[in-house]
Scaffold this motif. Structure first.
Motif, PDB file in Angstrom:
ATOM      1  N   LEU A 128      -4.402  -2.997   8.369  1.00  0.00           N
ATOM      2  CA  LEU A 128      -4.525  -1.675   7.762  1.00  0.00           C
ATOM      3  C   LEU A 128      -4.615  -0.587   8.827  1.00  0.00           C
ATOM      4  CD1 LEU A 128      -6.938  -2.415   4.773  1.00  0.00           C
ATOM      5  CD2 LEU A 128      -4.466  -2.008   4.702  1.00  0.00           C
ATOM      6  N   GLN A 129      -5.286  -0.876   9.926  1.00  0.00           N
ATOM      7  CA  GLN A 129      -5.326   0.091  11.015  1.00  0.00           C
ATOM      8  C   GLN A 129      -3.945   0.254  11.643  1.00  0.00           C
ATOM      9  OE1 GLN A 129      -7.819   2.116  11.868  1.00  0.00           O
ATOM     10  NE2 GLN A 129      -8.984   1.240  10.148  1.00  0.00           N
ATOM     11  N   GLN A 130      -3.228  -0.853  11.816  1.00  0.00           N
ATOM     12  CA  GLN A 130      -1.879  -0.799  12.396  1.00  0.00           C
ATOM     13  C   GLN A 130      -0.943   0.064  11.562  1.00  0.00           C
ATOM     14  OE1 GLN A 130      -1.614  -5.323  12.859  1.00  0.00           O
ATOM     15  NE2 GLN A 130      -0.178  -4.610  14.409  1.00  0.00           N
ATOM     16  N   THR A 131      -1.127   0.028  10.256  1.00  0.00           N
ATOM     17  CA  THR A 131      -0.208   0.717   9.346  1.00  0.00           C
ATOM     18  C   THR A 131      -0.757   2.058   8.859  1.00  0.00           C
ATOM     19  OG1 THR A 131      -1.104  -0.631   7.547  1.00  0.00           O
ATOM     20  CG2 THR A 131       0.941  -1.377   8.571  1.00  0.00           C
ATOM     21  N   PHE A 132      -1.808   2.545   9.510  1.00  0.00           N
ATOM     22  CA  PHE A 132      -2.364   3.871   9.220  1.00  0.00           C
ATOM     23  C   PHE A 132      -2.924   3.958   7.800  1.00  0.00           C
ATOM     24  CE2 PHE A 132       1.055   4.077  12.294  1.00  0.00           C
ATOM     25  CZ  PHE A 132       0.498   4.797  13.344  1.00  0.00           C
ATOM     26  N   LEU A 133      -3.452   2.832   7.298  1.00  0.00           N
ATOM     27  CA  LEU A 133      -3.987   2.783   5.936  1.00  0.00           C
ATOM     28  C   LEU A 133      -5.462   2.393   5.922  1.00  0.00           C
ATOM     29  CD1 LEU A 133      -1.015   0.916   4.189  1.00  0.00           C
ATOM     30  CD2 LEU A 133      -1.533   3.364   4.056  1.00  0.00           C
ATOM     31  N   GLY A 134      -6.139   2.585   7.026  1.00  0.00           N
ATOM     32  CA  GLY A 134      -7.531   2.165   7.116  1.00  0.00           C
ATOM     33  C   GLY A 134      -8.445   2.795   6.084  1.00  0.00           C
ATOM     34  N   ASP A 135      -8.122   3.995   5.633  1.00  0.00           N
ATOM     35  CA  ASP A 135      -8.965   4.689   4.645  1.00  0.00           C
ATOM     36  C   ASP A 135      -8.464   4.483   3.220  1.00  0.00           C
ATOM     37  OD1 ASP A 135      -6.653   6.125   4.994  1.00  0.00           O
ATOM     38  OD2 ASP A 135      -7.629   8.088   5.026  1.00  0.00           O
ATOM     39  N   GLN A 136      -7.489   3.603   3.027  1.00  0.00           N
ATOM     40  CA  GLN A 136      -6.919   3.384   1.695  1.00  0.00           C
ATOM     41  C   GLN A 136      -7.236   1.992   1.141  1.00  0.00           C
ATOM     42  OE1 GLN A 136      -5.669   5.917   0.359  1.00  0.00           O
ATOM     43  NE2 GLN A 136      -4.873   7.231   1.969  1.00  0.00           N
ATOM     44  N   ALA A 137      -8.116   1.257   1.796  1.00  0.00           N
ATOM     45  CA  ALA A 137      -8.316  -0.157   1.469  1.00  0.00           C
ATOM     46  C   ALA A 137      -8.736  -0.391   0.029  1.00  0.00           C
ATOM     47  CB  ALA A 137      -9.350  -0.769   2.420  1.00  0.00           C
ATOM     48  N   GLN A 138      -9.527   0.517  -0.547  1.00  0.00           N
ATOM     49  CA  GLN A 138     -10.069   0.295  -1.886  1.00  0.00           C
ATOM     50  C   GLN A 138      -9.237   0.947  -2.989  1.00  0.00           C
ATOM     51  OE1 GLN A 138     -12.498  -1.894  -2.146  1.00  0.00           O
ATOM     52  NE2 GLN A 138     -12.460  -2.006   0.095  1.00  0.00           N
ATOM     53  N   ARG A 139      -8.139   1.559  -2.640  1.00  0.00           N
ATOM     54  CA  ARG A 139      -7.315   2.228  -3.647  1.00  0.00           C
ATOM     55  C   ARG A 139      -6.334   1.254  -4.296  1.00  0.00           C
ATOM     56  NH1 ARG A 139      -4.763   7.783  -1.898  1.00  0.00           N
ATOM     57  NH2 ARG A 139      -4.496   7.821  -4.170  1.00  0.00           N
ATOM     58  N   HIS A 140      -5.896   1.589  -5.499  1.00  0.00           N
ATOM     59  CA  HIS A 140      -4.859   0.813  -6.158  1.00  0.00           C
ATOM     60  C   HIS A 140      -3.519   1.172  -5.516  1.00  0.00           C
ATOM     61  CE1 HIS A 140      -2.273  -0.980  -9.147  1.00  0.00           C
ATOM     62  NE2 HIS A 140      -3.316  -1.422  -9.836  1.00  0.00           N
ATOM     63  N   PRO A 141      -2.703   0.182  -5.153  1.00  0.00           N
ATOM     64  CA  PRO A 141      -1.435   0.496  -4.492  1.00  0.00           C
ATOM     65  C   PRO A 141      -0.555   1.468  -5.269  1.00  0.00           C
ATOM     66  CG  PRO A 141      -1.894  -1.843  -4.302  1.00  0.00           C
ATOM     67  CD  PRO A 141      -2.943  -1.268  -5.210  1.00  0.00           C
ATOM     68  N   LEU A 142      -0.591   1.418  -6.605  1.00  0.00           N
ATOM     69  CA  LEU A 142       0.260   2.304  -7.391  1.00  0.00           C
ATOM     70  C   LEU A 142      -0.253   3.738  -7.419  1.00  0.00           C
ATOM     71  CD1 LEU A 142       1.289  -0.001 -10.363  1.00  0.00           C
ATOM     72  CD2 LEU A 142       2.415   0.364  -8.149  1.00  0.00           C
ATOM     73  N   ASP A 143      -1.454   3.972  -6.885  1.00  0.00           N
ATOM     74  CA  ASP A 143      -1.960   5.335  -6.758  1.00  0.00           C
ATOM     75  C   ASP A 143      -1.563   5.972  -5.426  1.00  0.00           C
ATOM     76  OD1 ASP A 143      -3.194   5.281  -9.239  1.00  0.00           O
ATOM     77  OD2 ASP A 143      -5.077   4.489  -8.439  1.00  0.00           O
ATOM     78  N   LEU A 144      -0.892   5.223  -4.600  1.00  0.00           N
ATOM     79  CA  LEU A 144      -0.486   5.708  -3.285  1.00  0.00           C
ATOM     80  C   LEU A 144       0.897   6.354  -3.349  1.00  0.00           C
ATOM     81  CD1 LEU A 144      -1.504   2.602  -1.123  1.00  0.00           C
ATOM     82  CD2 LEU A 144      -2.886   4.624  -1.639  1.00  0.00           C
ATOM     83  N   SER A 145       1.238   7.054  -2.299  1.00  0.00           N
ATOM     84  CA  SER A 145       2.591   7.594  -2.183  1.00  0.00           C
ATOM     85  C   SER A 145       3.576   6.456  -1.944  1.00  0.00           C
ATOM     86  CB  SER A 145       2.666   8.586  -1.018  1.00  0.00           C
ATOM     87  OG  SER A 145       2.516   7.899   0.217  1.00  0.00           O
ATOM     88  N   MET A 146       4.863   6.750  -2.090  1.00  0.00           N
ATOM     89  CA  MET A 146       5.882   5.735  -1.863  1.00  0.00           C
ATOM     90  C   MET A 146       5.781   5.170  -0.451  1.00  0.00           C
ATOM     91  SD  MET A 146       8.969   5.089  -0.227  1.00  0.00           S
ATOM     92  CE  MET A 146       9.783   6.652   0.054  1.00  0.00           C
ATOM     93  N   ALA A 147       5.603   6.058   0.539  1.00  0.00           N
ATOM     94  CA  ALA A 147       5.498   5.604   1.926  1.00  0.00           C
ATOM     95  C   ALA A 147       4.263   4.720   2.125  1.00  0.00           C
ATOM     96  CB  ALA A 147       5.448   6.803   2.863  1.00  0.00           C
ATOM     97  N   GLU A 148       3.145   5.120   1.547  1.00  0.00           N
ATOM     98  CA  GLU A 148       1.937   4.316   1.685  1.00  0.00           C
ATOM     99  C   GLU A 148       2.087   2.951   1.029  1.00  0.00           C
ATOM    100  OE1 GLU A 148      -1.520   7.765   1.865  1.00  0.00           O
ATOM    101  OE2 GLU A 148      -0.614   7.220  -0.072  1.00  0.00           O
ATOM    102  N   ARG A 149       2.802   2.891  -0.086  1.00  0.00           N
ATOM    103  CA  ARG A 149       3.044   1.592  -0.734  1.00  0.00           C
ATOM    104  C   ARG A 149       3.915   0.713   0.157  1.00  0.00           C
ATOM    105  NH1 ARG A 149       5.097   3.371  -6.534  1.00  0.00           N
ATOM    106  NH2 ARG A 149       4.528   5.498  -5.966  1.00  0.00           N
ATOM    107  N   ARG A 150       4.933   1.304   0.753  1.00  0.00           N
ATOM    108  CA  ARG A 150       5.788   0.521   1.648  1.00  0.00           C
ATOM    109  C   ARG A 150       4.986   0.003   2.826  1.00  0.00           C
ATOM    110  NH1 ARG A 150      11.508   2.921   3.229  1.00  0.00           N
ATOM    111  NH2 ARG A 150      11.543   2.863   0.952  1.00  0.00           N
ATOM    112  N   PHE A 151       4.115   0.828   3.353  1.00  0.00           N
ATOM    113  CA  PHE A 151       3.311   0.400   4.497  1.00  0.00           C
ATOM    114  C   PHE A 151       2.251  -0.622   4.072  1.00  0.00           C
ATOM    115  CE2 PHE A 151       5.715   3.308   6.723  1.00  0.00           C
ATOM    116  CZ  PHE A 151       5.301   3.480   8.035  1.00  0.00           C
ATOM    117  N   THR A 152       1.824  -0.587   2.813  1.00  0.00           N
ATOM    118  CA  THR A 152       0.936  -1.635   2.310  1.00  0.00           C
ATOM    119  C   THR A 152       1.652  -2.978   2.340  1.00  0.00           C
ATOM    120  OG1 THR A 152      -0.268  -0.102   0.879  1.00  0.00           O
ATOM    121  CG2 THR A 152      -0.384  -2.440   0.310  1.00  0.00           C
ATOM    122  N   ALA A 153       2.901  -2.987   1.889  1.00  0.00           N
ATOM    123  CA  ALA A 153       3.690  -4.217   1.949  1.00  0.00           C
ATOM    124  C   ALA A 153       3.877  -4.673   3.390  1.00  0.00           C
ATOM    125  CB  ALA A 153       5.037  -4.002   1.273  1.00  0.00           C
ATOM    126  N   LEU A 154       4.103  -3.733   4.296  1.00  0.00           N
ATOM    127  CA  LEU A 154       4.255  -4.082   5.704  1.00  0.00           C
ATOM    128  C   LEU A 154       2.951  -4.641   6.262  1.00  0.00           C
ATOM    129  CD1 LEU A 154       5.876  -4.145   8.296  1.00  0.00           C
ATOM    130  CD2 LEU A 154       5.374  -1.713   8.625  1.00  0.00           C
TER     131      LEU A 154
END
Length: 249
Positions: free
Chosen positions: A120-146
Motif C-alpha cells: 500500500l505504501q508502494q502504490t501511494f494508498l497507505g491512507d486508503q486501507a480501510q476504504r471500500h475499493p469501489l469508493d475510490l477513484s478509477m486510478a486508485e482502484r487500478r493501483f489497489t489491484a497493482l
C-alpha cells in the motif's frame, strides 16, 4: 528471469499469431511489447501467465519451465495486471483485497500484514486501507489491484496497458513503481500503445504483427528504424519526432 524459447501459438481456424519467438527478460529489465490491435500482445501475456498454453516452445521463469504448472503455481512467480484490473476487485476493504493473495500462500499473519502495508505504501494508498475499493477513484482502484500483485512478491510483472486513462500525477506514480521494481531486481513485461511511456520506462522492445519473426531490440534500435515502426503500426516517441525536424532555423 523470464525466457521464451521457440514459442508459437495460433487460435483454432486462424493462422499463427507468432512462431519461433525467442526472448529473454533479465532482472531489472523492462521489455515493452508493442504492435497493432490483434497482433497478439495480450495473447502473449496469457501464454506467459499460463492462461493459454503455447502450441510449441517453452516459457521458463528463473530457469524453471512453466509447462505442467497450474495457473496458481505460475502466479507465485508471475503477477499480471490486466487491462481493466479495477473490474476484478471483490473485497469490501482495500486492505483485505491486497491481503487475499498472500494469505493463499499460507504465510504467517505477521508476514501478510507486513506485505500489505508495504504494498500500500508502494502504490501511494497507505491512507486508503480501510476504504471500500469501489469508493475510490478509477486510478486508485487500478493501483489497489497493482498492490495486490506486489504483495505476492512475484519475480516477474506483466502489465497490460497500465498507464491507460491515468492523469499525469498517477502516471508519474506508476513510473516510480516500475523504477522501484526494476531496482529491486524484478523483470517487467509491459504492453503499451503509448510510445512516449515506452521510451521513458523500457530498455527493450518486442514488436508483434510486423510480418516477420519477432525479435527483441533495444529501445534505441527500435525507434531508429522507421520501416519497422511502420510495420509495427506505431508512431515514434516525441523526442524522435522532434529530432527529425532538425535544428530550428
Amino acid at each position: 528471469m523470464l525466457t521464451l524459447t521457440d514459442l508459437s501459438f495460433a487460435y483454432p481456424s486462424q493462422g499463427p499469431l507468432f512462431a519461433g519467438l525467442n526472448a529473454q527478460v533479465g532482472a531489472g529489465e523492462v521489455l515493452a511489447v508493442v504492435g497493432r490491435n490483434g497482433a497478439g500482445k495480450s495473447t502473449l501475456l496469457r501464454l506467459l501467465n499460463g492462461l493459454l498454453r503455447p502450441d510449441t516452445g517453452e516459457v521458463a521463469v528463473r530457469g524453471r519451465s512453466t509447462d505442467g504448472l497450474k495457473v496458481h503455481e505460475i502466479a507465485r512467480d508471475i503477477g499480471t495486471l490486466f487491462q481493466m484490473p479495477e473490474q476484478q476487485l471483490f473485497a469490501a476493504r482495500v486492505q483485505e483485497e491486497v491481503a487475499f493473495g498472500p494469505r493463499q500462500l499460507r504465510i504467517p499473519d505477521a508476514e501478510v500484514k507486513s506485505r500489505v502495508d508495504q504494498a500500500l505504501q508502494q502504490t501511494f494508498l497507505g491512507d486508503q486501507a480501510q476504504r471500500h475499493p469501489l469508493d475510490l477513484s478509477m486510478a486508485e482502484r487500478r493501483f489497489t489491484a497493482l498492490a495486490s500483485i506486489l504483495a505476492m512478491h512475484p519475480a516477474v510483472l506483466l502489465l497490460d496497458e497500465p498507464q491507460r486513462g491515468l492523469d499525469r500525477r498517477w502516471t508519474e506514480r506508476l513510473e516510480t513503481i516500475i523504477a522501484n521494481e526494476r531496482e529491486a531486481g524484478k523483470a517487467v513485461v509491459l504492453i503499451c500503445h503509448d510510445m512516449d511511456f515506452v521510451d521513458r520506462n523500457a530498455q527493450s522492445v518486442l514488436a508483434l504483427g510486423t510480418g516477420e519473426t519477432p525479435v527483441v531490440q533495444t529501445v534505441e534500435d527500435f525507434f531508429s528504424d522507421p520501416h519497422l515502426l511502420r510495420r509495427a503500426h506505431v508512431d515514434p516517441p516525441g523526442r524522435i519526432r522532434l529530432a527529425s525536424l532538425g535544428p530550428s532555423q
